[in-house]
Each structure stands twice: as structure tokens, then as C-alpha cells.
Write an enzyme that holds these catalytic residues in place. Structure first.
Site, PDB file in Angstrom:
ATOM      1  N   LYS A   1      -1.463 -27.994 -31.297  1.00 43.69           N
ATOM      2  CA  LYS A   1      -0.688 -26.823 -31.762  1.00 43.69           C
ATOM      3  C   LYS A   1      -0.032 -26.129 -30.577  1.00 43.69           C
ATOM      4  O   LYS A   1      -0.495 -25.083 -30.116  1.00 43.69           O
ATOM      5  CB  LYS A   1      -1.613 -25.873 -32.537  1.00 43.69           C
TER       6      LYS A   1
ATOM      7  N   LEU B   1       0.179 -31.672 -37.850  1.00 47.57           N
ATOM      8  CA  LEU B   1      -0.864 -30.735 -37.454  1.00 47.57           C
ATOM      9  C   LEU B   1      -2.010 -30.817 -38.459  1.00 47.57           C
ATOM     10  O   LEU B   1      -1.771 -30.921 -39.666  1.00 47.57           O
ATOM     11  CB  LEU B   1      -0.313 -29.304 -37.429  1.00 47.57           C
TER      12      LEU B   1
ATOM     13  N   ARG C   1       8.139 -22.107  -9.981  1.00 48.61           N
ATOM     14  CA  ARG C   1       8.320 -23.126 -11.018  1.00 48.61           C
ATOM     15  C   ARG C   1       8.086 -24.505 -10.418  1.00 48.61           C
ATOM     16  O   ARG C   1       8.635 -24.826  -9.373  1.00 48.61           O
ATOM     17  CB  ARG C   1       9.748 -23.040 -11.580  1.00 48.61           C
TER      18      ARG C   1
ATOM     19  N   TYR D   1      -1.404 -22.271 -29.484  1.00 51.64           N
ATOM     20  CA  TYR D   1      -1.577 -21.037 -30.247  1.00 51.64           C
ATOM     21  C   TYR D   1      -2.373 -21.293 -31.522  1.00 51.64           C
ATOM     22  O   TYR D   1      -2.578 -22.432 -31.926  1.00 51.64           O
ATOM     23  CB  TYR D   1      -0.220 -20.399 -30.567  1.00 51.64           C
TER      24      TYR D   1
ATOM     25  N   GLU E   1       5.618 -33.170 -42.550  1.00 51.58           N
ATOM     26  CA  GLU E   1       5.116 -31.855 -42.968  1.00 51.58           C
ATOM     27  C   GLU E   1       6.267 -30.857 -42.994  1.00 51.58           C
ATOM     28  O   GLU E   1       7.407 -31.202 -42.684  1.00 51.58           O
ATOM     29  CB  GLU E   1       3.998 -31.381 -42.031  1.00 51.58           C
TER      30      GLU E   1
ATOM     31  N   ARG F   1      -9.996 -25.850 -33.505  1.00 48.85           N
ATOM     32  CA  ARG F   1      -8.704 -26.501 -33.239  1.00 48.85           C
ATOM     33  C   ARG F   1      -8.129 -26.017 -31.907  1.00 48.85           C
ATOM     34  O   ARG F   1      -7.513 -26.787 -31.158  1.00 48.85           O
ATOM     35  CB  ARG F   1      -7.726 -26.257 -34.380  1.00 48.85           C
TER      36      ARG F   1
HETATM   37  N1  PDD Z   1       1.759 -22.868 -38.759  1.00 43.89           N
HETATM   38  N2  PDD Z   1       1.962 -27.824 -39.868  1.00 43.89           N
HETATM   39  C1  PDD Z   1       2.629 -27.115 -38.943  1.00 43.89           C
HETATM   40  C2  PDD Z   1       3.723 -27.782 -38.203  1.00 43.89           C
HETATM   41  C3  PDD Z   1       2.283 -25.770 -38.693  1.00 43.89           C
HETATM   42  O1  PDD Z   1       2.942 -25.072 -37.761  1.00 43.89           O
HETATM   43  C4  PDD Z   1       1.229 -25.166 -39.447  1.00 43.89           C
HETATM   44  C5  PDD Z   1       0.798 -23.753 -39.205  1.00 43.89           C
HETATM   45  C6  PDD Z   1       0.567 -25.947 -40.417  1.00 43.89           C
HETATM   46  C7  PDD Z   1      -0.557 -25.409 -41.249  1.00 43.89           C
HETATM   47  O2  PDD Z   1      -1.725 -25.238 -40.493  1.00 43.89           O
HETATM   48  P1  PDD Z   1      -2.803 -24.125 -40.871  1.00 43.89           P
HETATM   49  O3  PDD Z   1      -3.196 -24.391 -42.270  1.00 43.89           O
HETATM   50  O4  PDD Z   1      -3.898 -24.350 -39.909  1.00 43.89           O
HETATM   51  O5  PDD Z   1      -2.123 -22.784 -40.730  1.00 43.89           O
HETATM   52  C8  PDD Z   1       0.954 -27.279 -40.591  1.00 43.89           C
HETATM   53  C9  PDD Z   1       1.393 -21.508 -38.424  1.00 43.89           C
HETATM   54  C10 PDD Z   1       0.848 -20.741 -39.576  1.00 43.89           C
HETATM   55  C11 PDD Z   1       2.557 -20.835 -37.739  1.00 43.89           C
HETATM   56  O6  PDD Z   1       3.174 -21.491 -36.929  1.00 43.89           O
HETATM   57  O7  PDD Z   1       2.823 -19.657 -37.987  1.00 43.89           O
END
Ligand code: PDD
Length: 284
Positions: free
Chosen positions: A148, A204, A100, A32, A180, A51
Site C-alpha cells: 500500500k 491490494l 535527494r 499508508y 480492482e 498490513r
Molecule cells: N483504499 N484496492 C485499492 C487500490 C485501494 O486503494 C484500497 C483502499 C482497497 C481496499 O482496501 P481496504 O478494504 O483495506 O480499505 C483496494 C483506501 C481506502 C484509500 O486509498 O483511501
């Protein structure tokens, strides 16, 4: 009621359907992106699409998606839903075979592509002035956090743990080092230096992170990309987190310990202001 996008069609949200055999539903076999919208325009769109392609290719999902077509869909959803500030969520899964099975579906199985809008105030929020409190939790996610994927159960559990303990979010820790936040990248500031974990499969590769580090360079701030310990975070002068919809959010407390003055710090504030200015200019 929102208009959403499912596999080539724009439909009211209550008419959008996906098969129960969808790989996203049964195996979390999907990726996503979340792109922020400000003034009805997309922030960092090219980075999100790059990405997305990388995530798809790492999972060997042979999906032929034209970024220009995706841009059109994003714009159409902004228009149809009259979105001024918020996000567009995009999910691509390995599609829906007819049963499945752990093995991937046969070549030619169409991916499932879903997009929807979310309304959220992203500029002028109370978090900007109040900051966020985080707790630390062990990082129990899988080892490819640079992809992601939609397997977000552990971050979701960590977020609930934070809430149960009176905090807003959790910072995850592996071998004593912060990886993170549950949905954001983590930073500390010590003696004027910004410290954030270097890119690897442990975290990420945030689109906001990249842009914020470019802003830090413009402001001639010192940046050190390396893992930092939880102890360093407790003793930092300042801390903040970055994500597409949060930009830079100040962290004022970690594990009940006040960070710096206990108020949003100047480094995060300056980066946030420049980030918004630069990204508003380049929004499409
Ligand atoms: N999340 N680390 C993780 C684990 C994340 O899920 C996200 C983003 C980030 C930041 O990435 P970016 O700057 O590209 O948004 C770092 C999104 C916003 C979400 O899951 O809603």
C-alpha cells in the site's frame, strides 16, 4: 481546525511540517493505511496494522513501530478531533535525508510518521441506495499493488477520467481481466455466486475484502476467488466494491451498461448490513 500528528507531536494542521527532502515527497517512498471510525471507534484496526507492517517489510523500511502505540495515537486523534464517523489516515515514509538521492538514506534515518483525521459520513450514505457508475480503464500501475504505497497518481488520473465521463469511479483492467477499483476491491455476482479476483501482487489485499468474504461465509453464500473478465462484469447480475470507508458499495453501471436491474443488488446489500453489524461489534 484539526489536530494532526507528526513525528511524535500533536499540532494544529497549519503548523504541521515535513521536510522538502522527505522520501515520500521526492520518491513516493512511503506507505499508508486508512482506518474507518464509526461511533468514535476503529474498524478492523488489527488488520490495518498487520498490513502496514507487511508493506514496510516488503519495502525494507526498518521502522520499529509498536502497534499499541499507534492505537493510542489513533484514539488520541479521535478524541482531540471529536470524530464520530470518518477515517484516520496514517502515512509512514523512509524519512528525510539531507539531500535527494536514489539510494536509500543511511541506517538510522528516522521515518516520517503522519496521521490525521477525516470527517466522512460512512453509514446511511446516498451511495447505498443509488449505487455507483464505473468506467473501465487499462491498469497502468506498477506490479506490486499488494504493497500500500503512496504512489497513487495513476488511480487519481483514472478517477478523474471517470468523472470526466460522467461516472464515479474506474475499474482497472489488465489483459482483459478486472484487477480492482481505483481505491477499492471489485466483485461481481452471477447466478448467486460472488466472484472476486484472488489475492496476488496484482491487487491490494483489502482489509474490508477479508471481512466481507468472512460475512459471505456466515451467510453461506458461494464465493469464487478468481480473475473475472470485463465482459463477465458487464453481464453480471450484480456488482459491488469494498473499501475501508465505503464498506460495500453497489455498482449499478459499468461502461454505460446497466448491471442487473440497474439498482443495488440483494447480495451486496446483505453483505453490507452484516459487515456493519459485525464490525461495529468488534470496533475498538
Ligand atoms: N483504499 N484496492 C485499492 C487500490 C485501494 O486503494 C484500497 C483502499 C482497497 C481496499 O482496501 P481496504 O478494504 O483495506 O480499505 C483496494 C483506501 C481506502 C484509500 O486509498 O483511501
Amino acid at each position: 481546525m484539526r489536530t494532526v500528528y507528526v513525528n511524535g507531536e500533536y499540532v494544529p494542521e497549519n503548523e504541521a511540517t515535513v521536510s522538502i527532502f522527505d522520501r515520500g515527497f521526492l520518491f513516493a517512498d512511503g506507505v499508508y493505511e486508512v482506518t474507518t471510525v464509526v461511533d468514535g471507534k476503529l474498524i478492523g484496526f488489527a488488520g490495518h496494522m498487520e498490513r502496514l507492517q507487511r508493506s514496510l517489510s516488503e519495502l525494507k523500511m526498518n521502522v520499529d513501530i509498536d502497534p499499541d502505540e499507534l492505537l493510542e495515537i489513533h484514539r488520541e486523534l479521535v478524541k482531540r478531533n471529536d470524530l464520530d464517523q470518518g477515517m484516520i489516515y496514517l502515512q509512514v515514509t523512509r524519512g528525510a535525508p539531507d539531500d535527494r538521492d536514489f539510494a536509500f538514506p543511511p541506517e538510522g534515518t528516522e521515518p516520517t510518521i503522519v496521521l490525521f483525521t477525516q470527517v466522512k459520513q460512512v453509514i446511511g450514505t446516498s451511495v447505498e441506495t443509488k449505487g455507483l457508475k464505473v468506467i473501465s480503464v487499462e491498469d497502468l500501475r506498477w506490479g506490486r499493488r499488494d504493497i500500500k504505497t503512496v504512489q497513487l497518481l495513476y488511480p487519481s488520473l483514472a478517477k478523474m477520467e471517470a468523472k470526466a465521463r460522467g461516472a464515479d469511479d474506474a475499474w482497472m483492467v489488465q489483459d482483459g481481466f478486472v484487477t480492482e477499483g481505483t481505491s477499492n476491491n471489485a466483485y461481481i455476482v452471477k447466478d448467486g455466486k460472488i466472484i472476486t479476483r484472488d489475492l496476488s501482487t496484482d491487487i491490494l489485499h483489502g482489509i474490508t475484502r477479508k471481512s466481507v468474504l468472512a460475512c459471505a461465509k456466515l451467510l453461506q453464500m458461494d464465493v469464487e476467488e478468481r480473475p473475472f473478465t470485463l465482459e463477465e462484469a458487464w453481464n453480471a447480475d450484480e456488482a459491488f466494491a469494498t473499501s475501508a470507508s465505503g464498506f460495500t458499495n453497489p455498482i449499478v453501471e459499468i461502461d454505460g451498461k446497466k448491471i442487473g436491474t440497474g439498482k443495488p443488488g440483494p447480495v451486496g446489500d446483505r453483505l453490507r448490513a452484516l459487515y456493519i453489524e459485525e464490525n461495529r461489534k468488534s470496533a475498538i
